[in-house]
Design a protein around this motif. Sequence first.
Motif, PDB file in Angstrom:
ATOM      1  N   LEU A  74       0.895  -1.254   0.028  1.00 28.69           N
ATOM      2  CA  LEU A  74       0.212   0.422   0.063  1.00 28.69           C
ATOM      3  C   LEU A  74       0.681   0.838  -0.015  1.00 28.69           C
ATOM      4  O   LEU A  74       0.544   1.938   1.276  1.00 28.69           O
ATOM      5  CB  LEU A  74      -0.709   0.078   1.348  1.00 28.69           C
ATOM      6  CG  LEU A  74      -2.659  -1.160   1.189  1.00 28.69           C
ATOM      7  CD1 LEU A  74      -2.610  -1.407   2.486  1.00 28.69           C
ATOM      8  CD2 LEU A  74      -2.905  -0.618  -0.191  1.00 28.69           C
ATOM      9  N   ALA A  75       1.909   1.376  -0.875  1.00 33.63           N
ATOM     10  CA  ALA A  75       2.546   2.488  -1.274  1.00 33.63           C
ATOM     11  C   ALA A  75       1.874   3.501  -1.010  1.00 33.63           C
ATOM     12  O   ALA A  75       2.391   4.848  -0.393  1.00 33.63           O
ATOM     13  CB  ALA A  75       3.336   2.291  -2.265  1.00 33.63           C
ATOM     14  N   ALA A  76       0.964   3.928  -1.763  1.00 33.18           N
ATOM     15  CA  ALA A  76       0.053   5.439  -1.510  1.00 33.18           C
ATOM     16  C   ALA A  76      -0.534   5.557  -1.035  1.00 33.18           C
ATOM     17  O   ALA A  76      -0.161   6.920   0.007  1.00 33.18           O
ATOM     18  CB  ALA A  76      -1.132   4.925  -2.944  1.00 33.18           C
ATOM     19  N   PHE A  77      -0.689   5.032   0.430  1.00 35.49           N
ATOM     20  CA  PHE A  77      -1.571   5.098   1.890  1.00 35.49           C
ATOM     21  C   PHE A  77      -0.544   4.453   2.991  1.00 35.49           C
ATOM     22  O   PHE A  77      -0.210   4.061   3.498  1.00 35.49           O
ATOM     23  CB  PHE A  77      -2.315   4.347   1.932  1.00 35.49           C
ATOM     24  CG  PHE A  77      -3.542   4.849   0.912  1.00 35.49           C
ATOM     25  CD1 PHE A  77      -4.138   6.014   0.828  1.00 35.49           C
ATOM     26  CD2 PHE A  77      -3.627   3.349   0.313  1.00 35.49           C
ATOM     27  CE1 PHE A  77      -4.669   5.629  -0.086  1.00 35.49           C
ATOM     28  CE2 PHE A  77      -4.698   3.789  -1.689  1.00 35.49           C
ATOM     29  CZ  PHE A  77      -4.761   5.170  -1.140  1.00 35.49           C
ATOM     30  N   PRO A  78       0.756   5.428   3.501  1.00 35.48           N
ATOM     31  CA  PRO A  78       2.086   5.196   4.028  1.00 35.48           C
ATOM     32  C   PRO A  78       1.677   5.077   5.072  1.00 35.48           C
ATOM     33  O   PRO A  78       2.530   4.117   6.200  1.00 35.48           O
ATOM     34  CB  PRO A  78       3.062   6.612   4.066  1.00 35.48           C
ATOM     35  CG  PRO A  78       2.105   7.273   3.423  1.00 35.48           C
ATOM     36  CD  PRO A  78       1.118   6.751   2.489  1.00 35.48           C
ATOM     37  N   HIS A  79       0.218   5.616   5.741  1.00 32.21           N
ATOM     38  CA  HIS A  79       0.129   4.688   7.267  1.00 32.21           C
ATOM     39  C   HIS A  79      -0.150   4.130   7.750  1.00 32.21           C
ATOM     40  O   HIS A  79      -1.002   4.172   8.590  1.00 32.21           O
ATOM     41  CB  HIS A  79      -0.852   6.873   7.682  1.00 32.21           C
ATOM     42  CG  HIS A  79       0.430   8.217   7.412  1.00 32.21           C
ATOM     43  ND1 HIS A  79       1.377   8.620   8.182  1.00 32.21           N
ATOM     44  CD2 HIS A  79      -0.275   9.121   6.208  1.00 32.21           C
ATOM     45  CE1 HIS A  79       1.611   9.465   7.283  1.00 32.21           C
ATOM     46  NE2 HIS A  79       0.771   9.662   6.990  1.00 32.21           N
ATOM     47  N   ALA A  80      -1.275   2.725   6.641  1.00 29.21           N
ATOM     48  CA  ALA A  80      -2.342   2.388   6.830  1.00 29.21           C
ATOM     49  C   ALA A  80      -1.238   0.910   7.172  1.00 29.21           C
ATOM     50  O   ALA A  80      -0.168   1.083   6.775  1.00 29.21           O
ATOM     51  CB  ALA A  80      -2.668   1.948   5.238  1.00 29.21           C
ATOM     52  N   GLY A 123      -8.797  14.199   2.966  1.00 28.58           N
ATOM     53  CA  GLY A 123      -7.316  14.831   3.181  1.00 28.58           C
ATOM     54  C   GLY A 123      -6.473  13.493   2.864  1.00 28.58           C
ATOM     55  O   GLY A 123      -6.564  12.652   2.327  1.00 28.58           O
ATOM     56  N   ASN A 124      -5.962  12.808   3.853  1.00 27.69           N
ATOM     57  CA  ASN A 124      -4.805  12.247   3.605  1.00 27.69           C
ATOM     58  C   ASN A 124      -4.897  10.700   4.808  1.00 27.69           C
ATOM     59  O   ASN A 124      -5.106   9.933   5.307  1.00 27.69           O
ATOM     60  CB  ASN A 124      -3.920  12.023   5.310  1.00 27.69           C
ATOM     61  CG  ASN A 124      -2.655  11.778   4.842  1.00 27.69           C
ATOM     62  OD1 ASN A 124      -2.626  11.108   3.505  1.00 27.69           O
ATOM     63  ND2 ASN A 124      -1.192  12.025   5.610  1.00 27.69           N
ATOM     64  N   TRP A 125      -5.691   9.746   3.102  1.00 29.61           N
ATOM     65  CA  TRP A 125      -6.875   8.805   3.300  1.00 29.61           C
ATOM     66  C   TRP A 125      -6.392   7.455   4.275  1.00 29.61           C
ATOM     67  O   TRP A 125      -5.138   7.463   3.479  1.00 29.61           O
ATOM     68  CB  TRP A 125      -7.703   8.405   2.114  1.00 29.61           C
ATOM     69  CG  TRP A 125      -8.736   7.207   2.374  1.00 29.61           C
ATOM     70  CD1 TRP A 125     -10.129   7.563   3.453  1.00 29.61           C
ATOM     71  CD2 TRP A 125      -9.194   6.095   2.070  1.00 29.61           C
ATOM     72  NE1 TRP A 125     -10.904   6.455   3.459  1.00 29.61           N
ATOM     73  CE2 TRP A 125      -9.990   5.356   2.792  1.00 29.61           C
ATOM     74  CE3 TRP A 125      -8.185   5.329   1.051  1.00 29.61           C
ATOM     75  CZ2 TRP A 125     -10.461   4.084   2.208  1.00 29.61           C
ATOM     76  CZ3 TRP A 125      -8.993   3.986   0.381  1.00 29.61           C
ATOM     77  CH2 TRP A 125      -9.593   3.256   1.274  1.00 29.61           C
ATOM     78  N   ASP A 126      -6.690   7.013   4.876  1.00 31.46           N
ATOM     79  CA  ASP A 126      -6.251   5.559   5.415  1.00 31.46           C
ATOM     80  C   ASP A 126      -7.007   4.589   5.639  1.00 31.46           C
ATOM     81  O   ASP A 126      -8.093   4.645   6.002  1.00 31.46           O
ATOM     82  CB  ASP A 126      -6.020   6.366   7.465  1.00 31.46           C
ATOM     83  CG  ASP A 126      -5.516   4.871   7.967  1.00 31.46           C
ATOM     84  OD1 ASP A 126      -5.413   4.114   7.124  1.00 31.46           O
ATOM     85  OD2 ASP A 126      -4.419   4.502   8.806  1.00 31.46           O
ATOM     86  N   PRO A 127      -6.949   3.559   4.084  1.00 32.33           N
ATOM     87  CA  PRO A 127      -8.100   2.519   4.001  1.00 32.33           C
ATOM     88  C   PRO A 127      -7.583   1.049   5.063  1.00 32.33           C
ATOM     89  O   PRO A 127      -8.216   0.165   5.063  1.00 32.33           O
ATOM     90  CB  PRO A 127      -7.416   1.324   2.961  1.00 32.33           C
ATOM     91  CG  PRO A 127      -5.462   2.249   2.968  1.00 32.33           C
ATOM     92  CD  PRO A 127      -5.722   3.690   3.672  1.00 32.33           C
ATOM     93  N   THR A 128      -6.740   1.750   6.586  1.00 32.17           N
ATOM     94  CA  THR A 128      -6.771   0.720   6.957  1.00 32.17           C
ATOM     95  C   THR A 128      -8.350   0.597   7.551  1.00 32.17           C
ATOM     96  O   THR A 128      -8.456  -1.862   7.967  1.00 32.17           O
ATOM     97  CB  THR A 128      -5.970   1.357   8.881  1.00 32.17           C
ATOM     98  OG1 THR A 128      -4.795   1.095   8.420  1.00 32.17           O
ATOM     99  CG2 THR A 128      -6.226  -0.133   9.471  1.00 32.17           C
TER     100      THR A 128
END
Lengths: 146, 135
Positions: free
Chosen positions: A2-8, B37-42
């Motif tokens: 998930l490189a596009a979403f580094p916080h995931a 915003g800084n979307w987080d898919p978790t």
Amino acid sequence: MLAAFPHAMPVEGLIGGLMIGIAAALMLLGLGRIAGVSGLAARATGIADSGAPRSIAIAFVIGLPLGAFLVSLATGGVVTRFPPSVIPMILGGLLVGFGTRLGSGCTSGHGVCGMSRLSRRSLIATAIFMASGFITVALMRFGGLL
Amino acid sequence: MIRLAIALVAGSIFGAGLAFSGMSDPARVQGFLDLFGNWDPTLAFVMGGAIIPMAFAWLIQRRIDKPFADAHFSLPGTVDIDRKLAIGAGLFGAGWGISGLCPGPGLADLAINPLPALTFVIAMLAGMTVHRVTN
């Protein structure tokens, strides 16, 4: 991943999700009940008259912070970033409490237990609370509250 | 006694799953709802992960007469899609977005970040009481 979403946290999310599903399966197959946290919390506190036996509801509700505490001990701490003000806690809490009772469920009862049962009511409730959450946060973002 | 133990263990596994998955972090949940915003898919992974064992559990449930530790299944049989369901879910979603918390993480966070979590939980119980008094 998930490189596009580094916080995931996809791996932790999936593992934690499986734990939640196993817990809900234990309630269903062991006690014959839905693991709906809003209903169990209302029952545990005596706000709701019907539902699970009160002792069962209290035991489940006590388990929630207990399990979180054990993970915090085992992993050296769990990050919780709360809003700096109490206003979102109070306003959010009031809406969550009233809304989950009026709508007969929350993320666990409708989202996990109801959707996996393919309940039409739960599918619709989940679609609505998700949409409402997306719209609310978008309004907060464009209103400069985030 | 066995039933109380099952409920306590189920609640603990549930709370552990919330904490492990990052769902006890209000900013992460709000990050999922923050499409602009800084979307987080978790959260989507958590929901998907939770639905898998429950889907199997429902398949088993249809094939057994009663649960392992209780006399019978006590499951909601309501099928009506009414205004209460829609308005309730809409209000809940708004509160979820404002706080980043739903009931499970609010209660689980009592053990991790007690002060703001307790503020949320007291307000939530007040909201539930308002519903009880007005309905």
